[in-house]
Motif scaffolding. Structure first.
Motif, PDB file in Angstrom:
ATOM      1  N   UNK A  83       0.813  -1.218   0.000  1.00 23.28           N
ATOM      2  CA  UNK A  83       0.000   0.000   0.000  1.00 23.28           C
ATOM      3  C   UNK A  83       0.848   1.269   0.000  1.00 23.28           C
ATOM      4  N   UNK A  84       2.097   1.151   0.449  1.00 22.64           N
ATOM      5  CA  UNK A  84       2.926   2.329   0.630  1.00 22.64           C
ATOM      6  C   UNK A  84       2.748   2.966   1.995  1.00 22.64           C
ATOM      7  N   UNK A  85       1.815   2.427   2.786  1.00 24.75           N
ATOM      8  CA  UNK A  85       1.559   2.966   4.127  1.00 24.75           C
ATOM      9  C   UNK A  85       1.731   1.891   5.196  1.00 24.75           C
ATOM     10  N   UNK A  86       2.637   0.956   4.930  1.00 24.07           N
ATOM     11  CA  UNK A  86       2.872  -0.118   5.890  1.00 24.07           C
ATOM     12  C   UNK A  86       3.299   0.423   7.251  1.00 24.07           C
ATOM     13  N   UNK A  87       3.945   1.577   7.255  1.00 22.12           N
ATOM     14  CA  UNK A  87       4.404   2.201   8.504  1.00 22.12           C
ATOM     15  C   UNK A  87       3.236   2.504   9.443  1.00 22.12           C
ATOM     16  N   UNK A  88       2.025   2.611   8.919  1.00 24.95           N
ATOM     17  CA  UNK A  88       0.873   2.990   9.740  1.00 24.95           C
ATOM     18  C   UNK A  88       0.104   1.784  10.281  1.00 24.95           C
ATOM     19  N   UNK A  89       0.622   0.610  10.075  1.00 28.61           N
ATOM     20  CA  UNK A  89      -0.163  -0.578  10.400  1.00 28.61           C
ATOM     21  C   UNK A  89      -0.424  -0.746  11.894  1.00 28.61           C
ATOM     22  N   UNK A  90       0.561  -0.479  12.710  1.00 31.00           N
ATOM     23  CA  UNK A  90       0.368  -0.682  14.144  1.00 31.00           C
ATOM     24  C   UNK A  90      -0.704   0.256  14.701  1.00 31.00           C
ATOM     25  N   UNK A  91      -1.040   1.327  13.993  1.00 30.66           N
ATOM     26  CA  UNK A  91      -2.081   2.239  14.460  1.00 30.66           C
ATOM     27  C   UNK A  91      -3.400   1.508  14.706  1.00 30.66           C
ATOM     28  N   UNK A  92      -3.592   0.375  14.032  1.00 31.68           N
ATOM     29  CA  UNK A  92      -4.862  -0.338  14.149  1.00 31.68           C
ATOM     30  C   UNK A  92      -4.843  -1.398  15.246  1.00 31.68           C
ATOM     31  N   UNK A  93      -3.686  -1.605  15.862  1.00 33.45           N
ATOM     32  CA  UNK A  93      -3.603  -2.497  17.013  1.00 33.45           C
ATOM     33  C   UNK A  93      -4.303  -1.833  18.201  1.00 33.45           C
ATOM     34  N   UNK A  94      -5.324  -2.465  18.739  1.00 33.14           N
ATOM     35  CA  UNK A  94      -6.109  -1.941  19.854  1.00 33.14           C
ATOM     36  C   UNK A  94      -6.893  -0.680  19.507  1.00 33.14           C
ATOM     37  N   UNK A  95      -6.996  -0.373  18.212  1.00 33.26           N
ATOM     38  CA  UNK A  95      -7.831   0.758  17.817  1.00 33.26           C
ATOM     39  C   UNK A  95      -9.292   0.447  18.146  1.00 33.26           C
ATOM     40  N   UNK A  96     -10.073   1.492  18.384  1.00 29.77           N
ATOM     41  CA  UNK A  96     -11.482   1.326  18.726  1.00 29.77           C
ATOM     42  C   UNK A  96     -12.346   1.830  17.578  1.00 29.77           C
ATOM     43  N   UNK A  97     -13.189   0.943  17.067  1.00 32.86           N
ATOM     44  CA  UNK A  97     -14.124   1.311  16.000  1.00 32.86           C
ATOM     45  C   UNK A  97     -15.390   1.834  16.667  1.00 32.86           C
ATOM     46  N   UNK A  98     -15.614   3.133  16.577  1.00 33.77           N
ATOM     47  CA  UNK A  98     -16.705   3.791  17.301  1.00 33.77           C
ATOM     48  C   UNK A  98     -17.958   3.975  16.448  1.00 33.77           C
ATOM     49  N   UNK A  99     -17.814   3.803  15.147  1.00 34.51           N
ATOM     50  CA  UNK A  99     -18.961   3.734  14.246  1.00 34.51           C
ATOM     51  C   UNK A  99     -18.625   2.722  13.174  1.00 34.51           C
TER      52      UNK A  99
END
Length: 252
Positions: A83-99
């Motif tokens: 994707x070219x944004x692999x660096x941002x992957x950990x952002x979704x670890x324990x992320x909360x989906x609020x909608x």
């Protein structure tokens, strides 16, 4: 308004906006005990493809809120390999989906980013193990030759490969450096060598003038797990140099 109040107001607007398919909170505010007095709210709005560019008024980056919007077609592959944004992957670890959508689409896509698929981990792990060995080898040769800056720089380069490898063995994404200690405390790795108390101390040593000895000891502890995981070939391909890397001979 406080940051929390501004965040709540954003959520209220998004809940009633059909263009917003998903609201994802990441960063320190999403991780129990990680937030400080300086932590902002990192929010990603996943919007319909038709609404791409229409929510620019919600875009924000300041000390309170960091809000961005992404169309669904882009979010599907964002942060995944290629994707070219692999660096941002950990952002979704324990992320909360609020909608989310009624079928849980956004949560499902976010969960896939937060964890390595077994096939992905199986491909990644041998490559980063070899990269760790390469940086360690260069570090040790620099130490032998009295090149301290080279020793420290190559030692520092070895650490990200090492961390990527031990997390990949557990099908996990390597944490951002900021959250490494938090991750080890809240989601321990399966072997005692990689416990919070042991690993953080050893990593600190690996960034000091003790780097050669500290990195060698990390390898010695790692090798049995690497062989159990089926990566013995990566180690053995180093031939006689593996003996030097372990600490019992001179390199070529």
């Amino acid at each position: 308004m406080t940051a929390a109040e501004e965040f709540a107001a954003l959520l209220t607007r998004c809940e009633s906006d059909a263009r917003v398919l998903g609201v994802i909170l990441s960063g320190s505010q999403a991780r129990a005990g990680a937030a400080t007095a300086h932590s902002d709210y990192d929010v990603l709005l996943v919007v319909t493809d038709e609404a791409d560019g229409q929510l620019s008024a919600e875009h924000r980056r300041d000390a309170r809120l960091d809000v961005s919007a992404m169309p669904l077609h882009e979010f599907r592959t964002h942060a995944l390999p290629g994707s070219g944004f692999e660096w941002n992957r950990y952002a979704f670890r324990d992320a909360k989906v609020l909608k989310d959508t009624a079928d849980g689409l956004i949560a499902g896509l976010a969960a896939a980013k937060a964890q390595l698929a077994p096939a992905e981990a199986a491909q990644l792990a041998p490559a980063v193990l070899d990269a760790f060995l390469n940086s360690l080898y260069r570090c040790l040769k620099n130490a032998r030759d009295g090149n301290m800056i080279g020793t420290l720089l190559d030692g520092a380069e070895a650490i990200p490969h090492y961390l990527t490898y031990i997390f990949a063995l557990d099908n996990r994404v390597r944490p951002y450096n900021k959250y490494l200690a938090w991750e080890l405390e809240h989601h321990p790795l399966p072997h005692p060598e990689w416990s919070y108390d042991n690993l953080v101390r050893r990593l600190a040593q690996a960034h000091s003038d003790q780097a050669p000895q500290a990195l060698r000891s990390l390898l010695v502890e790692l090798e049995p797990h690497a062989r159990t995981a089926g990566h013995g070939r990566v180690l053995d391909d180093w031939g006689d140099d593996l003996t030097f890397i372990r600490g019992s001979a001179s390199p070529h």
